[in-house]
Design an enzyme around this catalytic site. Structure first.
Site, mmCIF file in Angstrom:
data_model
loop_
_atom_site.group_PDB
_atom_site.id
_atom_site.type_symbol
_atom_site.label_atom_id
_atom_site.label_comp_id
_atom_site.label_asym_id
_atom_site.label_seq_id
_atom_site.Cartn_x
_atom_site.Cartn_y
_atom_site.Cartn_z
ATOM 1 N N GLU A 81 -10.985 8.442 10.539
ATOM 2 C CA GLU A 81 -10.649 7.153 9.938
ATOM 3 C C GLU A 81 -11.518 6.826 8.719
ATOM 4 O O GLU A 81 -12.436 7.569 8.380
ATOM 5 C CB GLU A 81 -10.777 6.039 10.991
ATOM 6 C CG GLU A 81 -9.469 5.759 11.733
ATOM 7 C CD GLU A 81 -8.451 5.027 10.846
ATOM 8 O OE1 GLU A 81 -8.764 4.742 9.676
ATOM 9 O OE2 GLU A 81 -7.342 4.744 11.343
ATOM 10 N N VAL A 141 5.103 -6.192 6.778
ATOM 11 C CA VAL A 141 5.010 -4.828 6.264
ATOM 12 C C VAL A 141 3.534 -4.474 6.247
ATOM 13 O O VAL A 141 2.738 -5.174 5.608
ATOM 14 C CB VAL A 141 5.588 -4.704 4.836
ATOM 15 C CG1 VAL A 141 5.516 -3.238 4.377
ATOM 16 C CG2 VAL A 141 7.021 -5.197 4.780
ATOM 17 N N GLY A 142 3.163 -3.439 6.950
ATOM 18 C CA GLY A 142 1.755 -3.058 6.996
ATOM 19 C C GLY A 142 1.617 -1.558 7.096
ATOM 20 O O GLY A 142 2.565 -0.858 7.456
ATOM 21 N N ILE A 143 0.430 -1.085 6.732
ATOM 22 C CA ILE A 143 0.169 0.351 6.857
ATOM 23 C C ILE A 143 -0.532 0.584 8.190
ATOM 24 O O ILE A 143 -1.580 -0.006 8.461
ATOM 25 C CB ILE A 143 -0.690 0.865 5.690
ATOM 26 C CG1 ILE A 143 0.094 0.731 4.380
ATOM 27 C CG2 ILE A 143 -1.095 2.312 5.922
ATOM 28 C CD1 ILE A 143 -0.597 1.324 3.172
ATOM 29 N N TYR A 144 0.079 1.392 9.026
ATOM 30 C CA TYR A 144 -0.502 1.734 10.317
ATOM 31 C C TYR A 144 -0.455 3.241 10.465
ATOM 32 O O TYR A 144 0.453 3.889 9.958
ATOM 33 C CB TYR A 144 0.280 1.063 11.458
ATOM 34 C CG TYR A 144 0.284 -0.444 11.329
ATOM 35 C CD1 TYR A 144 -0.801 -1.187 11.779
ATOM 36 C CD2 TYR A 144 1.332 -1.108 10.698
ATOM 37 C CE1 TYR A 144 -0.830 -2.561 11.628
ATOM 38 C CE2 TYR A 144 1.311 -2.488 10.544
ATOM 39 C CZ TYR A 144 0.222 -3.211 11.004
ATOM 40 O OH TYR A 144 0.188 -4.571 10.840
#
Lengths: 484, 74
Positions: free
Chosen positions: A282, A171-174
């Site tokens: 970003e 589970v990651g934030i992309y």
């Protein structure tokens, strides 16, 4: 509210947390009409100026999106993070850091599974004629972004080569850029778990299915961005760190997802295909370049009734991104360093995801802090991110930049630095020599110890400790009270 | 397909992905350029979507799409 710890542990969804924030004066509803651009961005940026006290903002009247709700700034201030951790507003960053550091490895995960038919996230389901723009009130986050981005998605996937292994689920934030009604690109790099999984799926020619969770348990949003080992489950980790149960269910494409999320988008990697992605404003505060990124086709969408689309403002700091991940970038580095060096007393990696880190250490001998710094560079996060390290003594609070500047001013020799050339670097660091490669800097701002012939100066020792901290708070409260 | 010109790469042929409505009336349209993948809403400020007003620093060269690197190469 003296039941804050219990209330924090009882949170199981974004809605629960928004209610807690609202009760604490930390969430507001923006019901005036607002255009998606530039209105949403302007309001989100204005709110994020107050890193300590900014409220979450729920928009419910965005022009062209009648009936749809958008939340920004949910993790946008230290006060919101404090409430998530069961601590009162006004808790200092240093106290929050030790709150998290103290939980590290302390608790058991409590994971329960909810049948799909009973999971709130599946209350409404779309399997045909999917148009993400019908579901999500999107807006351009920064004005030169290449499209409409989903900036706060927790993406769940199984290891394509070991799909039955719970721990190897990632589970990651992309960041996701919508590419037409039912497609999106996902930006990652080979060292991230998702990057590894995409490359493995394409190498072996096996499918890679993902579930994109939006509007999640606020603990997951924090911990999905935390660098932990590949075989550690982010769900277990988040549950243990929150000291609270987490409810999972299955997505339609067979991935474990949070049962109480607002929205889940199910999608499949289009093997070997790349589409133009970016730029995107970003976290270093600059735009990424345009690149060709992997593309996913949406196969279904589930959502709660009247879902809340949660998004983030990210760009030149200070922004929600910094409060969302700052402490949880710092705490793992601290825990990993202390395994080798218990002399480490605190780690501040709040700045731009740890591009600059400040580490306080009880210096064993002259030069010892540099050894600790080199170890920090080999922690999972340090490998790519810790570009500038400032090493200070244990009598300096790394979260108090006035103290850090004092150490730089009085304990640093201009030649007491190390520059490590041509090291790995995050590709979006604008100062990199070339994207992905750059120099590291270690500044030793610790005092002189034997065998260094220069002894420490005779220091003034002003009063410190709990009593002084309490007095500072009292003065602040009296000051606020004088205004009301 | 429309004759609308992409604000980023100046190609024509944008496709309509979605229209926002308020009280039944269309209030904006989301368009996408099939050449450079730029997506925009026609209600955005000119400096973001109008090729004449937009910063050239963020232009994409439609004749040289090969220059943009591909990520995650084996």
């Amino acid at each position: 509210m003296n039941d804050l710890p219990n209330r924090a542990r009882s949170i199981s969804s974004l809605r629960d947390f928004l209610e807690l924030l609202e009760d604490s004066g930390q969430a507001i509803t923006w019901s005036d009409p607002v255009m998606p651009e530039p209105g949403v961005r302007n309001i989100a940026v204005a709110a994020s100026r107050d890193a300590n006290g900014a409220p979450a903002i729920v928009f419910d009247n965005i022009t062209g999106y009648p009936g749809k709700r958008l939340a920004v700034g949910v993790h946008g201030s230290w006060d919101n993070i404090a409430l998530l951790l069961g601590r009162p507003k006004g808790t200092t960053i240093r106290e929050l850091f030790f709150e998290i550091a103290g939980r590290w490895g302390d608790q058991e995960a409590q994971i329960s599974f909810v049948p799909e038919a009973q999971a709130p996230v599946h209350e409404c389901r779309l399997e045909q004629d999917i148009n993400l723009y019908d579901v999500l009130p999107v807006y351009r986050i920064n004005e030169y972004d290449g499209g409409f981005y989903i900036g706060k998605a927790s993406v769940a996937s199984r290891d394509p080569l070991d799909p039955d292994n719970f721990g190897k689920q990632n589970v990651g934030i992309y960041r996701l850029q919508i590419q037409g009604p039912d497609s999106f690109t996902l930006m990652t790099i080979p060292s991230h778990d998702m990057g590894r999984q995409i490359m493995a799926a394409e190498r072996e020619g096996v499918p890679l299915k993902i579930a994109v969770m939006l509007g999640n348990h606020p603990g997951l949003a924090v911990f999905a961005a935390t660098p932990i080992g590949y075989e550690e489950s982010e769900y277990s980790y988040a549950s243990a760190m929150m000291g609270a149960p987490i409810r999972l269910t299955k997505s339609g494409n067979g991935i474990d997802i949070l049962a109480d999320s607002e929205i889940v988008i199910e999608a499949e990697l289009q093997l070997g295909e790349r589409e133009l992605e970016g730029p995107f404003g970003e976290f270093p505060g600059s735009y990424s370049g345009v690149r060709k990124a992997p593309i996913f086709k949406v196969t279904a969408v589930s959502h709660r009734r009247d879902p809340i689309f949660e998004n983030i403002y990210i760009g030149r700091g200070w922004t929600e991104h910094d409060t969302l991940i700052g402490l949880h970038t710092s705490a793992p580095i601290y825990a990993q360093l202390r395994q080798s060096f218990p002399e480490v007393t605190a780690v501040n990696a709040l700045y731009q995801h740890g591009l600059t880190g400040i580490i306080s250490v009880k210096n064993r001998m002259a030069g010892f802090a540099k050894t600790v710094a080199l170890r920090a560079l080999s922690t999972p996060h340090g490998v790519m991110y810790l570009k500038n390290l400032i090493m200070v003594d244990a009598d300096v609070d790394p979260f108090d930049l006035n103290q850090v500047m004092w150490a730089l001013s009085t304990r640093t020799r201009a030649d007491d630095i190390i520059v490590l050339p041509n090291m790995p670097a995050v590709p979006i660091d604008p100062s990199a020599v070339i994207p992905g490669k750059g120099h590291r800097l270690i500044i030793d701002a610790t005092s002189y110890l034997p065998p260094d012939p220069v002894g420490e100066a005779h220091l003034v020792t002003p009063p410190t400790g709990d009593e002084i901290d309490a007095l500072s708070k009292r003065i602040r409260e009296m000051q606020l009270g004088a205004l009301s | 397909m429309t004759t609308t010109v992409c604000g980023r790469c100046k190609s024509s042929g944008a496709v309509t992905d979605h229209q926002g409505r308020q009280d039944g009336a269309v209030v904006w349209t989301i368009l996408r350029c099939p050449t450079c993948n730029f997506s925009w809403r026609d209600s955005e400020p000119a400096r973001a979507i109008d090729p004449a007003a937009r910063s050239v620093d963020f232009a994409v060269d439609a004749d040289d799409l090969q220059r943009y690197p591909k990520i995650l190469q084996q």
